[in-house]
Design a protein around this motif. Structure first.
Motif, PDB file in Angstrom:
ATOM      1  N   ALA A 238      -3.677  -0.841   2.441  1.00 44.45           N
ATOM      2  CA  ALA A 238      -3.370   0.150   1.416  1.00 44.45           C
ATOM      3  C   ALA A 238      -2.019  -0.173   0.803  1.00 44.45           C
ATOM      4  O   ALA A 238      -1.149  -0.766   1.438  1.00 44.45           O
ATOM      5  N   ALA A 239      -1.874   0.204  -0.453  1.00 47.85           N
ATOM      6  CA  ALA A 239      -0.609  -0.004  -1.167  1.00 47.85           C
ATOM      7  C   ALA A 239      -0.423   1.148  -2.129  1.00 47.85           C
ATOM      8  O   ALA A 239      -1.388   1.790  -2.566  1.00 47.85           O
ATOM      9  N   ALA A 240       0.812   1.419  -2.465  1.00 48.32           N
ATOM     10  CA  ALA A 240       1.132   2.508  -3.390  1.00 48.32           C
ATOM     11  C   ALA A 240       1.942   1.975  -4.553  1.00 48.32           C
ATOM     12  O   ALA A 240       2.822   1.129  -4.370  1.00 48.32           O
ATOM     13  N   VAL A 241       1.633   2.475  -5.734  1.00 42.10           N
ATOM     14  CA  VAL A 241       2.425   2.149  -6.923  1.00 42.10           C
ATOM     15  C   VAL A 241       3.073   3.425  -7.458  1.00 42.10           C
ATOM     16  O   VAL A 241       3.460   3.497  -8.613  1.00 42.10           O
ATOM     17  N   ARG A 242       3.181   4.411  -6.613  1.00 42.49           N
ATOM     18  CA  ARG A 242       3.836   5.675  -6.906  1.00 42.49           C
ATOM     19  C   ARG A 242       4.428   6.181  -5.603  1.00 42.49           C
ATOM     20  O   ARG A 242       4.111   5.669  -4.519  1.00 42.49           O
ATOM     21  N   PRO A 243       5.290   7.207  -5.659  1.00 42.02           N
ATOM     22  CA  PRO A 243       5.811   7.760  -4.399  1.00 42.02           C
ATOM     23  C   PRO A 243       4.676   8.260  -3.504  1.00 42.02           C
ATOM     24  O   PRO A 243       3.684   8.809  -3.974  1.00 42.02           O
ATOM     25  N   VAL A 244       4.834   8.054  -2.211  1.00 34.74           N
ATOM     26  CA  VAL A 244       3.826   8.449  -1.227  1.00 34.74           C
ATOM     27  C   VAL A 244       4.245   9.756  -0.576  1.00 34.74           C
ATOM     28  O   VAL A 244       5.424   9.973  -0.287  1.00 34.74           O
ATOM     29  N   ALA A 245       3.291  10.632  -0.338  1.00 34.01           N
ATOM     30  CA  ALA A 245       3.563  11.883   0.361  1.00 34.01           C
ATOM     31  C   ALA A 245       3.393  11.670   1.864  1.00 34.01           C
ATOM     32  O   ALA A 245       2.575  10.848   2.304  1.00 34.01           O
ATOM     33  N   ALA A 246       4.156  12.413   2.660  1.00 36.02           N
ATOM     34  CA  ALA A 246       4.046  12.289   4.112  1.00 36.02           C
ATOM     35  C   ALA A 246       2.623  12.583   4.578  1.00 36.02           C
ATOM     36  O   ALA A 246       2.120  11.960   5.523  1.00 36.02           O
ATOM     37  N   GLU A 247       1.946  13.487   3.899  1.00 40.51           N
ATOM     38  CA  GLU A 247       0.574  13.844   4.276  1.00 40.51           C
ATOM     39  C   GLU A 247      -0.352  12.640   4.167  1.00 40.51           C
ATOM     40  O   GLU A 247      -1.317  12.517   4.935  1.00 40.51           O
TER      41      GLU A 247
ATOM     42  N   LEU B   9      -0.051  -0.167   5.446  1.00 38.41           N
ATOM     43  CA  LEU B   9       0.307   0.440   4.159  1.00 38.41           C
ATOM     44  C   LEU B   9       1.635  -0.111   3.694  1.00 38.41           C
ATOM     45  O   LEU B   9       2.621  -0.103   4.445  1.00 38.41           O
ATOM     46  N   CYS B  10       1.680  -0.593   2.452  1.00 37.80           N
ATOM     47  CA  CYS B  10       2.937  -1.010   1.826  1.00 37.80           C
ATOM     48  C   CYS B  10       3.295   0.023   0.771  1.00 37.80           C
ATOM     49  O   CYS B  10       2.501   0.287  -0.140  1.00 37.80           O
ATOM     50  N   LEU B  11       4.450   0.642   0.908  1.00 37.15           N
ATOM     51  CA  LEU B  11       4.869   1.670  -0.030  1.00 37.15           C
ATOM     52  C   LEU B  11       6.176   1.303  -0.703  1.00 37.15           C
ATOM     53  O   LEU B  11       7.008   0.600  -0.118  1.00 37.15           O
ATOM     54  N   PRO B  12       6.361   1.746  -1.941  1.00 43.68           N
ATOM     55  CA  PRO B  12       7.574   1.384  -2.676  1.00 43.68           C
ATOM     56  C   PRO B  12       8.760   2.255  -2.278  1.00 43.68           C
ATOM     57  O   PRO B  12       8.620   3.451  -2.037  1.00 43.68           O
ATOM     58  N   VAL B  13       9.908   1.646  -2.181  1.00 39.36           N
ATOM     59  CA  VAL B  13      11.161   2.365  -1.968  1.00 39.36           C
ATOM     60  C   VAL B  13      12.179   1.863  -2.983  1.00 39.36           C
ATOM     61  O   VAL B  13      12.027   0.779  -3.555  1.00 39.36           O
ATOM     62  N   THR B  14      13.199   2.655  -3.205  1.00 38.86           N
ATOM     63  CA  THR B  14      14.226   2.271  -4.168  1.00 38.86           C
ATOM     64  C   THR B  14      15.097   1.140  -3.642  1.00 38.86           C
ATOM     65  O   THR B  14      15.430   0.202  -4.361  1.00 38.86           O
ATOM     66  N   ALA B  15      15.477   1.247  -2.370  1.00 36.75           N
ATOM     67  CA  ALA B  15      16.335   0.239  -1.747  1.00 36.75           C
ATOM     68  C   ALA B  15      16.150   0.321  -0.244  1.00 36.75           C
ATOM     69  O   ALA B  15      15.638   1.312   0.293  1.00 36.75           O
ATOM     70  N   LEU B  16      16.561  -0.722   0.456  1.00 37.89           N
ATOM     71  CA  LEU B  16      16.433  -0.761   1.909  1.00 37.89           C
ATOM     72  C   LEU B  16      17.718  -0.371   2.617  1.00 37.89           C
ATOM     73  O   LEU B  16      17.780  -0.414   3.849  1.00 37.89           O
ATOM     74  N   GLU B  17      18.712   0.023   1.857  1.00 35.69           N
ATOM     75  CA  GLU B  17      19.980   0.446   2.441  1.00 35.69           C
ATOM     76  C   GLU B  17      20.580   1.552   1.581  1.00 35.69           C
ATOM     77  O   GLU B  17      20.153   1.786   0.457  1.00 35.69           O
TER      78      GLU B  17
END
Length: 231
Positions: free
Chosen positions: A108-117, A136-144
């Motif tokens: 699974a992958a997301a191209v939008r913010p993911v909800a905890a649910e 699951l690969c989800l997008p984040v703004t930064a890793l730090e």
């Protein structure tokens, strides 16, 4: 939650979709590079790996593991804005992998913010078949630089390692803890930034919040009060 800088919506129309499919069909060397980055990220939780730099920029980095690993026998799910199937269609044509509900998808992958649910809905496999758990690969703004500091421990982490990603959903740590509670069953997660950096949180890793914005604010206020009393 810090807003995630997601990729712009792809251009509409058949020609735009065709161009995206062409971009999403990774060359063998690109697919191998993504595969190595995923393996490295999951083998060394909390460290930063990088996807190949020559992947077309039109493809969101969070989609790369699906594009590199999916095949005819792998159910995939792309999480995108309600009513949109653009990236789902692109992945389907580029990989020939069948679309699956989130609860049954192996990739699974997301191209939008993911909800905890949504993390709670991921396939976890079983103790006898842990390989059926999702990635699951989800997008984040930064890793730090995020508002919370997490401490990682477990296989692949020498002692402990602290991370502070930006752009994760509220309740992420608690939802993930539930999703991996039946280890060796559970889901493996990847955090991907727009510039192609990726960090792994495999199901074997324990994640503990050791500091957050609220805790830091209270600590700062306490320190200031103590300093004033001493003055």
């Amino acid at each position: 939650m810090t807003a995630v800088e997601t990729e712009p919506a792809p251009a509409g129309g058949a020609s735009g979709t065709a161009e995206l499919v062409t971009a999403a069909k990774l060359r063998p060397a690109q697919a191998q590079g993504v595969f190595r980055a995923v393996l490295d990220a999951l083998a060394r939780p909390g460290t930063v790996a990088r996807f190949p730099s020559d992947v077309p920029g039109a493809v969101p980095s969070a989609l790369l593991p699906v594009l590199a690993l999916a095949d005819l026998g792998t159910g995939v799910r792309v999480l995108e804005e309600d009513g949109s199937h653009r990236w789902s269609d692109v992945v389907s044509v580029a990989t020939n992998a069948p679309a699956a509900p989130l609860e049954k998808a192996r990739l699974a992958a997301a191209v939008r913010p993911v909800a905890a649910e949504e993390i709670l809905r991921l396939a976890r496999g079983t103790a006898d078949a842990p390989e059926d758990g999702a990635v699951l690969c989800l997008p984040v703004t930064a890793l730090e630089g995020g508002p919370s500091t997490w401490r990682l421990s477990g296989p692949g982490v020498p002692g402990a390692r602290d991370i502070a990603p930006q752009g994760v959903p509220d309740g992420f740590v608690a939802a993930r803890a539930e999703a991996v509670d039946g280890f060796p069953a559970g889901a493996d997660l990847l955090l991907a930034t727009p510039d192609g950096r990726v960090m792994g949180l495999p199901r074997s890793t324990t994640v503990t919040i050791v500091a957050d914005a609220a805790t830091s604010a209270v600590a700062d206020a306490t320190s200031s009060a103590v300093a004033e009393e001493e003055d």
